[in-house]
Design a protein around this motif. Structure first.
Motif, PDB file in Angstrom:
ATOM      1  N   ARG A 106       0.780  -1.137   0.158  1.00  0.00           N
ATOM      2  CA  ARG A 106      -0.032  -0.040   0.012  1.00  0.00           C
ATOM      3  C   ARG A 106       0.910   1.334  -0.036  1.00  0.00           C
ATOM      4  O   ARG A 106       0.516   2.264   0.536  1.00  0.00           O
ATOM      5  CB  ARG A 106      -0.952  -0.004   1.197  1.00  0.00           C
ATOM      6  CG  ARG A 106      -1.827  -1.256   1.118  1.00  0.00           C
ATOM      7  CD  ARG A 106      -2.953  -1.237   2.034  1.00  0.00           C
ATOM      8  NE  ARG A 106      -3.957  -0.123   1.395  1.00  0.00           N
ATOM      9  CZ  ARG A 106      -4.805  -0.631   0.232  1.00  0.00           C
ATOM     10  NH1 ARG A 106      -4.828  -1.757  -0.331  1.00  0.00           N
ATOM     11  NH2 ARG A 106      -5.502   0.367  -0.165  1.00  0.00           N
ATOM     12  N   ARG A 107       1.886   1.299  -0.648  1.00  0.00           N
ATOM     13  CA  ARG A 107       2.755   2.399  -0.831  1.00  0.00           C
ATOM     14  C   ARG A 107       3.590   2.130  -2.202  1.00  0.00           C
ATOM     15  O   ARG A 107       4.254   1.063  -2.139  1.00  0.00           O
ATOM     16  CB  ARG A 107       3.441   2.780   0.495  1.00  0.00           C
ATOM     17  CG  ARG A 107       4.656   1.849   0.871  1.00  0.00           C
ATOM     18  CD  ARG A 107       4.955   2.201   2.408  1.00  0.00           C
ATOM     19  NE  ARG A 107       3.574   1.765   2.799  1.00  0.00           N
ATOM     20  CZ  ARG A 107       3.136   2.593   4.088  1.00  0.00           C
ATOM     21  NH1 ARG A 107       3.772   3.650   4.411  1.00  0.00           N
ATOM     22  NH2 ARG A 107       1.997   2.309   4.586  1.00  0.00           N
ATOM     23  N   GLU A 108       3.885   3.312  -2.700  1.00  0.00           N
ATOM     24  CA  GLU A 108       4.883   2.988  -3.827  1.00  0.00           C
ATOM     25  C   GLU A 108       6.125   2.377  -3.650  1.00  0.00           C
ATOM     26  O   GLU A 108       6.778   1.691  -4.412  1.00  0.00           O
ATOM     27  CB  GLU A 108       5.114   4.515  -4.657  1.00  0.00           C
ATOM     28  CG  GLU A 108       3.949   4.939  -5.408  1.00  0.00           C
ATOM     29  CD  GLU A 108       2.980   5.794  -4.326  1.00  0.00           C
ATOM     30  OE1 GLU A 108       3.280   5.742  -3.323  1.00  0.00           O
ATOM     31  OE2 GLU A 108       2.139   6.655  -4.954  1.00  0.00           O
ATOM     32  N   VAL A 111       5.236  -1.512  -3.244  1.00  0.00           N
ATOM     33  CA  VAL A 111       4.601  -1.914  -4.382  1.00  0.00           C
ATOM     34  C   VAL A 111       5.179  -2.185  -5.537  1.00  0.00           C
ATOM     35  O   VAL A 111       5.406  -3.259  -6.474  1.00  0.00           O
ATOM     36  CB  VAL A 111       3.008  -1.294  -4.405  1.00  0.00           C
ATOM     37  CG1 VAL A 111       2.475  -1.725  -5.818  1.00  0.00           C
ATOM     38  CG2 VAL A 111       2.341  -1.806  -3.325  1.00  0.00           C
ATOM     39  N   TRP A 148      -4.048  -0.830  -5.618  1.00  0.00           N
ATOM     40  CA  TRP A 148      -2.718  -1.188  -5.532  1.00  0.00           C
ATOM     41  C   TRP A 148      -2.322  -2.320  -6.573  1.00  0.00           C
ATOM     42  O   TRP A 148      -1.184  -2.528  -7.307  1.00  0.00           O
ATOM     43  CB  TRP A 148      -2.080  -1.328  -4.093  1.00  0.00           C
ATOM     44  CG  TRP A 148      -2.103  -0.027  -3.454  1.00  0.00           C
ATOM     45  CD1 TRP A 148      -3.174   0.200  -2.533  1.00  0.00           C
ATOM     46  CD2 TRP A 148      -1.090   0.938  -3.359  1.00  0.00           C
ATOM     47  NE1 TRP A 148      -2.827   1.594  -2.097  1.00  0.00           N
ATOM     48  CE2 TRP A 148      -1.610   1.976  -2.363  1.00  0.00           C
ATOM     49  CE3 TRP A 148      -0.046   1.049  -4.253  1.00  0.00           C
ATOM     50  CZ2 TRP A 148      -0.782   3.293  -2.277  1.00  0.00           C
ATOM     51  CZ3 TRP A 148       0.718   2.318  -4.202  1.00  0.00           C
ATOM     52  CH2 TRP A 148       0.273   3.507  -3.115  1.00  0.00           C
ATOM     53  N   ARG A 151      -2.380  -0.871  -9.851  1.00  0.00           N
ATOM     54  CA  ARG A 151      -1.084  -0.212 -10.097  1.00  0.00           C
ATOM     55  C   ARG A 151       0.049  -1.263 -10.613  1.00  0.00           C
ATOM     56  O   ARG A 151       0.779  -1.160 -11.431  1.00  0.00           O
ATOM     57  CB  ARG A 151      -0.672   0.615  -9.111  1.00  0.00           C
ATOM     58  CG  ARG A 151       0.575   1.336  -9.256  1.00  0.00           C
ATOM     59  CD  ARG A 151       0.908   2.043  -7.903  1.00  0.00           C
ATOM     60  NE  ARG A 151       2.558   2.853  -7.997  1.00  0.00           N
ATOM     61  CZ  ARG A 151       2.625   4.206  -8.329  1.00  0.00           C
ATOM     62  NH1 ARG A 151       1.530   4.811  -8.788  1.00  0.00           N
ATOM     63  NH2 ARG A 151       3.619   4.611  -8.454  1.00  0.00           N
ATOM     64  N   VAL A 185      -3.438   6.513  -6.955  1.00  0.00           N
ATOM     65  CA  VAL A 185      -2.356   5.736  -7.139  1.00  0.00           C
ATOM     66  C   VAL A 185      -2.269   4.957  -8.430  1.00  0.00           C
ATOM     67  O   VAL A 185      -1.389   4.587  -9.048  1.00  0.00           O
ATOM     68  CB  VAL A 185      -2.079   4.763  -6.065  1.00  0.00           C
ATOM     69  CG1 VAL A 185      -1.870   5.444  -4.964  1.00  0.00           C
ATOM     70  CG2 VAL A 185      -3.333   3.557  -5.887  1.00  0.00           C
TER      71      VAL A 185
END
Length: 210
Positions: A106-108, A111, A148, A151, A185
């Protein structure tokens, strides 16, 4: 914890900056932080792989799961770096485990490397029928309500496409599908794709949805 996990955890804490940790933990974003830099995390995993040589697939997956279990950013990043370093050992059946890491990351910063440096290379080296199965997983991710996963589905083939390979048609179809999820995102992934493909695959950039 296993000896390898204890080694990594202790090194991350030893090399951490408490000032950095205090600043990051003040954000209260669902993870705790030791305050170690990305360079420290990568160096620690590299040292661990030297110290504990010869880990097979089962040992790598177990160690990654141990590191990921605690909601501490540097430990989870270490798990990702470990998988990046051992992607050649992974099998198609491991995509289910990687999906969990995407859902929970749950964060770039967690992920994106799972998608680009683990999922993508894993899928790219498969032959039929396993390649088709991996592509079906990415198609399912693109349809997911989880932004996510959307993405990750968009970014997974980036390395293969950047090198001149990959299935451009499937990639563009997956991007269009994922963008039906209008979360930030997912939209932001377009910028990553445009920047990364701009110099080597301008043909694909021109076909990306606006």
């Amino acid at each position: 914890m296993s000896e390898a996990a204890e080694f990594i955890d202790a090194a991350l804490q030893r090399e951490a900056s408490w000032e950095r940790a205090d600043s990051l933990n003040a954000n209260d974003d669902g993870l705790r932080y030791y305050g170690a830099s990305v360079g420290v995390v990568r160096g620690t995993v590299r040292d661990a792989l030297r110290k504990f040589r010869g880990m097979d697939r089962k040992a790598v997956l177990f160690l990654a799961a141990e590191l990921w279990f605690e909601p501490i950013f540097e430990r989870r990043l270490a798990a990702v770096v470990l998988l990046q370093s051992n992607v050649a050992l992974l099998r198609p059946s491991d995509l289910a485990r990687l999906e969990r890491y995407v859902r929970e990351g749950r964060r770039e910063t967690l992920v994106d490397p799972v998608a680009v440096d683990v999922v993508g290379p894993l899928a790219a080296r498969l032959t039929e029928p396993e390649r088709a199965q991996a592509e079906a997983v990415l198609d399912r991710w693109a349809l997911s309500p989880d932004p996510w996963l959307c993405r990750a589905a968009m970014l997974a083939p980036l390395r293969e496409l950047r090198s001149g390979g990959g299935d451009a048609e499937a990639f563009l179809r997956r991007v269009r599908t994922a963008l039906e999820n209008d979360e930030g995102v997912v939209r932001d992934a377009l910028g990553v794709l445009s920047e990364e493909l701009g110099k080597r695959r301008p043909d694909l950039v021109g076909e990306l949805p606006g």
